[in-house]
Write an enzyme that holds these catalytic residues in place. Structure first.
Site, PDB file in Angstrom:
ATOM      1  CG  HIS A  53      -3.900  14.866   0.908  1.00 47.59           C
ATOM      2  ND1 HIS A  53      -3.923  14.318  -0.352  1.00 47.59           N
ATOM      3  CD2 HIS A  53      -4.785  14.153   1.642  1.00 47.59           C
ATOM      4  CE1 HIS A  53      -4.768  13.302  -0.375  1.00 47.59           C
ATOM      5  NE2 HIS A  53      -5.312  13.182   0.819  1.00 47.59           N
ATOM      6  CG  ASN A 110      -0.631   7.091   6.730  1.00 47.29           C
ATOM      7  OD1 ASN A 110      -1.704   7.600   6.973  1.00 47.29           O
ATOM      8  ND2 ASN A 110      -0.516   5.875   6.245  1.00 47.29           N
ATOM      9  CE1 TYR A 168      -3.456   2.811   0.637  1.00 46.32           C
ATOM     10  CE2 TYR A 168      -2.022   3.458   2.457  1.00 46.32           C
ATOM     11  CZ  TYR A 168      -3.087   3.730   1.611  1.00 46.32           C
ATOM     12  OH  TYR A 168      -3.767   4.913   1.711  1.00 46.32           O
ATOM     13  N   GLY A 207      -5.935   5.304  -0.050  1.00 48.68           N
ATOM     14  CA  GLY A 207      -7.296   5.273   0.457  1.00 48.68           C
ATOM     15  C   GLY A 207      -8.176   4.368  -0.383  1.00 48.68           C
ATOM     16  NE  ARG A 255     -14.300  23.636  54.261  1.00 44.88           N
ATOM     17  CZ  ARG A 255     -15.461  22.952  54.200  1.00 44.88           C
ATOM     18  NH1 ARG A 255     -15.472  21.643  54.354  1.00 44.88           N
ATOM     19  NH2 ARG A 255     -16.597  23.581  53.976  1.00 44.88           N
TER      20      ARG A 255
END
Length: 513
Positions: free
Chosen positions: A80, A192, A50, A57, A292
């Site tokens: 991108h 990635n 891949y 994708g 407190r």
């Protein structure tokens, strides 16, 4: 000088980001990456890998010809680089780059060594890639933000250098920096991963620790102002609760107040047996919760920040790529290590506890400003003429408004997945959104604490108790006293508020690293 070998810790990030330490690459890093690169080169010759010889994708079903492999990586980067919104601030980009460099240096991505060598030069020379806050959905990594980093590394896009935005090619030419070599999957490996959300997250943790320390400081100083009883901070009481955070916060407050002449021992007052016979005690037997219950309120904050830091450092030292190259087993594994759910969830948790700190500061501020609650200070800690002057009345509105915004922003991003990428990315983390929203919440919190600190300074001036204060409060008061004008006559406070905000954001009440 920080040498990158196999793992970074929180202190390493602090050194590079806040102490301007330079980084070097251990020879073992170059060797490890070279072996991984050569293995992938050989392994992928007759196999379907891949992002090496396939599309990306939902387009992974398409085989890429050998002659187009390099173009595939360039196309991915350029397509991108589509971020929008505000540019990320240089500090956060530097953290992002250090996080990405470190994970690629593990040798689990099969990339050319020029990737980390060029990134090292950007970090050391304070060359900041133009990266936008909006774009990443946090699964398949921070694709859009990291694409802008990759765009610069191939010599394109824009950078900030010496405060000026310029073309990357010009800066690379001036500084004799060569673009990275695109050989196999350098574009995909850069993009990635979770390094944008993690880099932002680490800066968030550093600032959250500063906020916590200033919150402890303010809480301690207010205990002095009201001459509170000290048993609510005792180890005897807080150690009966087994939470580390509560015990640590109580311990820090005890240490802060150890030489104060103002906090009181219950044994010398209410337990002395000398109390007048009366049906009503004029003096409070116990303080309000915002004074407190500080160890119980800030204890979970402490524990959450520590856990977030642990998770982020684990992420930084992880291989958050896909696929993962395993030289030892001579295998390439396809999966989803780029998924940012770990970081996204931690950012949601971090912004929740920062908002709680903001709420505590707002309630403590209200206590100081409301004379009917504290019974020792003029209304709104007004050092001028009551009715004619306003004191801190206007500043309170800003603190309340900002606290309300933080409460709204504390809604979870982790559960707001929206499918995209032709439903290939059908459940995502929104981790970078979570980190950016947390960044906003943290910045807002510094605004609220700045108003609280200015009010504390005014209260100390009114009470004239400097010589009775603890050493820690007195030392900080002397600094703050020079930064905050005496507010008798009304004056615009926005500049003073900004000065104090920047002071507490860039200096710490107690050391964090």
């Amino acid at each position: 000088m920080l040498q990158i070998t196999t793992a970074l810790d929180f202190r390493n990030f602090y050194e590079v980001l806040f102490e301007d330490s330079k980084i070097t690459l251990d020879p073992s890093v170059i060797e490890r990456m070279s072996i991984s690169f050569k293995f992938l080169e050989e392994f992928s010759k007759n196999k379907v890998i891949y992002g090496v010889n396939t599309g990306f994708g939902p387009m992974a079903q398409y085989k890429i010809k050998d002659k187009d492999r390099q173009k595939l990586q360039y196309n991915l980067i350029r397509s991108h680089a589509s971020g929008m919104g505000k540019p990320m601030e240089p500090l956060y980009v530097k953290s992002l780059m250090l996080a990405r460099l470190n994970t690629l240096a593990l040798g689990k991505s099969g990339v050319h060594t020029s990737v980390v060598e060029t990134m090292q030069l950007l970090i050391n020379n304070d060359i900041t890639p133009l990266i936008f806050e909006h774009g990443g959905v946090g699964a398949s990594g921070d694709l859009v933000q990291l694409a802008h980093l990759a765009l610069v590394l191939i010599g394109e896009g824009e950078v900030y250098y010496k405060g000026v935005k310029r073309r990357t090619a010009e800066i690379f030419s001036e500084e004799n920096i060569k673009p990275i070599k695109i050989e196999q999957r350098e574009g995909l490996a850069l993009m990635n991963g979770t390094s944008a959300m993690t880099g932002i997250g680490i800066v968030n943790v550093i600032y959250a620790k500063r906020l916590l320390n200033w919150s402890i400081f303010c809480s301690s100083a207010i205990n002095e102002i009201v001459e509170a009883y000290d048993d609510h901070l005792s180890s005897e009481l807080n150690d009966t609760k087994l939470h580390i955070g509560q015990q640590e916060v109580a311990s820090k407050m005890r240490d802060h107040l150890k030489d104060s002449s103002l906090t009181r021992d219950r044994n010398e007052h209410l337990y002395s047996g000398k109390n007048p016979e009366s049906e009503y005690f004029e003096e409070k037997v116990q303080e309000y919760y915002s004074l407190r219950c500080v160890p119980q309120i800030l204890g979970p904050v402490y524990d959450t920040i520590e856990n977030t830091q642990k998770i982020l450092i684990e992420e930084v030292n992880s291989a958050n790529d896909n696929p993962i190259i395993d030289v030892e087993r001579k295998q390439v594994y396809h999966g989803g290590n780029f998924h940012g759910d770990y970081v996204s969830l931690e950012m949601d948790k971090l912004k929740l506890v920062v908002t709680k700190m903001t709420m505590l500061a707002e309630r403590q501020l209200n206590y100081l400003l409301n004379d009917r609650l504290n019974n020792i200070l003029p209304p709104f800690v007004n050092l001028g003429v009551l009715g004619l002057n306003f004191g801190m009345q206007g500043a309170q509105f800003s603190a309340v408004s900002t606290t309300a915004e933080n409460q709204m922003l504390s809604n979870s991003m982790y559960v707001h997945s929206i499918p995209s990428n032709n439903d290939n990315q059908d459940i995502v983390s929104m981790g970078t959104n979570a980190a950016n929203v947390t960044k906003t919440v943290i910045d807002n919190a510094f605004e609220v604490l700045s108003v609280e600190l200015i009010t504390i300074v005014q209260a100390l001036r009114h009470l004239e108790i400097k010589e009775s204060l603890s050493t820690v409060t007195r030392e900080k008061f002397e600094i703050l006293n020079k930064l905050v004008p005496e507010i008798k006559e009304d004056l615009p406070l926005y500049k003073t508020q900004e000065i104090i905000k920047e002071f507490i954001k860039n200096q710490d009440a107690y050391k964090i690293c």
